[in-house]
Enzyme design. Structure first.
Site, PDB file in Angstrom:
ATOM      1  N   VAL A  78       0.855  -1.196   0.000  1.00 60.62           N
ATOM      2  CA  VAL A  78       0.000   0.000   0.000  1.00 60.62           C
ATOM      3  C   VAL A  78       0.889   1.244   0.000  1.00 60.62           C
ATOM      4  O   VAL A  78       2.100   1.152   0.165  1.00 60.62           O
ATOM      5  CB  VAL A  78      -0.943   0.006   1.231  1.00 60.62           C
ATOM      6  CG1 VAL A  78      -1.859  -1.214   1.217  1.00 60.62           C
ATOM      7  CG2 VAL A  78      -0.159   0.080   2.537  1.00 60.62           C
ATOM      8  N   CYS A  79       0.262   2.407  -0.189  1.00 58.36           N
ATOM      9  CA  CYS A  79       1.020   3.667  -0.169  1.00 58.36           C
ATOM     10  C   CYS A  79       1.552   3.924   1.241  1.00 58.36           C
ATOM     11  O   CYS A  79       0.839   3.630   2.187  1.00 58.36           O
ATOM     12  CB  CYS A  79       0.125   4.832  -0.584  1.00 58.36           C
ATOM     13  SG  CYS A  79      -0.222   4.832  -2.353  1.00 58.36           S
ATOM     14  N   PRO A  80       2.747   4.472   1.452  1.00 59.10           N
ATOM     15  CA  PRO A  80       3.652   4.941   0.394  1.00 59.10           C
ATOM     16  C   PRO A  80       4.639   3.871  -0.097  1.00 59.10           C
ATOM     17  O   PRO A  80       5.529   4.179  -0.875  1.00 59.10           O
ATOM     18  CB  PRO A  80       4.429   6.059   1.102  1.00 59.10           C
ATOM     19  CG  PRO A  80       4.564   5.575   2.511  1.00 59.10           C
ATOM     20  CD  PRO A  80       3.305   4.765   2.793  1.00 59.10           C
ATOM     21  N   TYR A  81       4.462   2.603   0.357  1.00 57.67           N
ATOM     22  CA  TYR A  81       5.476   1.584   0.030  1.00 57.67           C
ATOM     23  C   TYR A  81       5.450   1.167  -1.432  1.00 57.67           C
ATOM     24  O   TYR A  81       6.441   0.702  -1.983  1.00 57.67           O
ATOM     25  CB  TYR A  81       5.357   0.390   0.990  1.00 57.67           C
ATOM     26  CG  TYR A  81       5.346   0.901   2.399  1.00 57.67           C
ATOM     27  CD1 TYR A  81       6.462   1.566   2.909  1.00 57.67           C
ATOM     28  CD2 TYR A  81       4.188   0.854   3.181  1.00 57.67           C
ATOM     29  CE1 TYR A  81       6.436   2.143   4.165  1.00 57.67           C
ATOM     30  CE2 TYR A  81       4.153   1.423   4.443  1.00 57.67           C
ATOM     31  CZ  TYR A  81       5.282   2.069   4.927  1.00 57.67           C
ATOM     32  OH  TYR A  81       5.257   2.650   6.163  1.00 57.67           O
TER      33      TYR A  81
END
Ligand SMILES: [Zn+2]
Lengths: 82, 266
Positions: free
Chosen positions: A16-19
């Protein structure tokens, strides 16, 4: 249609964000200018935000395509040094 | 670049910056920074460098934590009253980020030990704010050609400068000798707003990270002066002096000497 040569594949499904962006950024650091990375992702927001971020870094988004109900393919050509 | 999943999370906001990225974060993790003093300036500098993941942070300090320090020295606490400041800061920094190796040097810096202590580090941070030590650090950095990020604070005013020996100015280019002790406020007079070292220390930490990353323009050749009451930042140009006693064309100071310790340190 011309086939694009893929130099690196990256699977960030489940991230998921920010990954999604963190892993995409690290992925593009691992290829040379002129090479292409293909990223498969399934986080809907990232299908929009990661290509935008790649353009902001100065790279070229060659393709962003929804391949099924939940997954996208993103192709980016590295245009500038890290 | 092999980051653990934990490191990817911890440094994610660095990695996505184009000026940092995985490569820059790796440089940060390999950097070795030595700070002189874990006081008002050293606390915030070390805190941010530890958070940033600087691989090795050495702290030179032989003082103990006192209650009167806690108004501004944010790495210490009531739990470490009486503890050596380097040791107290080490506990704080390592609990913030276990990736960081904090080396404590519980010594007073002098002309005999300074070169030996500095030689293994990439960047030196001066957070002492006492003139004899400031000049000693300056001279040692010029002789060893080590980048030096220097800060100073008093009352409501602070200063920052980055010294890149032989490229830009050094402290002696600015003032050849330390001011006489009488001109410097005594300890009773030397008040300081507790948050001021936070501002100046954060600027010093920024300079250190820019030097590690090789990004942006270092504050070399300039002195940045912050006036908290007037909310004013002034960037004053400081030319390199070719007649400087330590970094000039014909230096007269080629060996380190100790000056008397008659000054107050904040
Ligand atoms: Zn000089």
């Amino acid at each position: 249609m011309e086939d694009i040569k893929i130099d690196k594949n990256l699977d960030i499904r489940g991230e998921v964000c920010p990954y999604t962006l963190v892993k995409s950024k690290l992925g593009i650091e691992m290829i040379e200018v002129g090479q292409v990375i293909e990223i498969i992702l399934d986080y809907p927001e990232a299908a929009d935000s990661v290509p935008k971020a790649m353009e902001n870094y100065g790279h070229k988004v060659l393709k962003i395509e929804k391949i099924n109900a939940k997954e996208w393919i993103l192709q980016v050509r590295k245009e500038v040094e890290d | 670049m092999d980051f653990s999943e934990e490191q990817l999370k911890r440094y994610s906001r660095h990695i996505i910056l184009p000026e940092v990225g995985g490569k820059g974060q790796k440089k940060i993790s390999e950097a070795k920074v030595l700070m002189v003093g874990a006081g008002g300036l050293g606390c915030p500098v070390g805190y941010y460098l530890a958070a940033a993941g600087v691989g090795t942070i050495a702290i030179v300090d032989n003082d103990e934590v006192e209650l009167s320090n806690l108004q501004r020295q944010i790495a210490h606490s009531v739990k470490t009253l009486g503890v050596n400041k380097a040791e107290s800061a080490k506990q704080t920094f390592e609990s913030l980020n276990p990736d960081v190796n904090v080396v404590t040097i519980k010594e007073r810096l002098n002309s005999k030990n300074v070169k030996d202590l500095f030689k293994d580090y990439d960047i030196i941070v001066d957070g002492t704010d006492n003139f004899p030590t400031r000049y000693l650090i300056n001279d040692a950095c010029v002789m060893l050609k080590k980048p030096l990020v220097s800060g100073a604070i008093l009352r409501f005013e602070g200063q920052v400068t980055t010294i890149l020996p032989h490229e830009g100015h050094c402290y002696r280019c600015l003032f050849e000798e330390p001011p006489p002790p009488g001109l410097v406020p005594s300890c009773q007079e030397a008040g300081v707003l507790g948050v001021l070292p936070g501002v100046i220390g954060a600027l010093q930490a920024t300079e250190v990270l820019k030097l590690i990353l090789g990004k942006g323009k270092p504050l070399s050749g300039y002195l940045l002066i912050y006036d908290a009451l007037g909310v004013n930042f002034r960037k004053v140009k400081v030319p390199k002096n070719k007649d400087c006693a330590v970094c000039g064309d014909n230096p007269t100071i080629t060996e380190l000497t100790d000056l008397p310790e008659e000054y107050c340190s904040i």
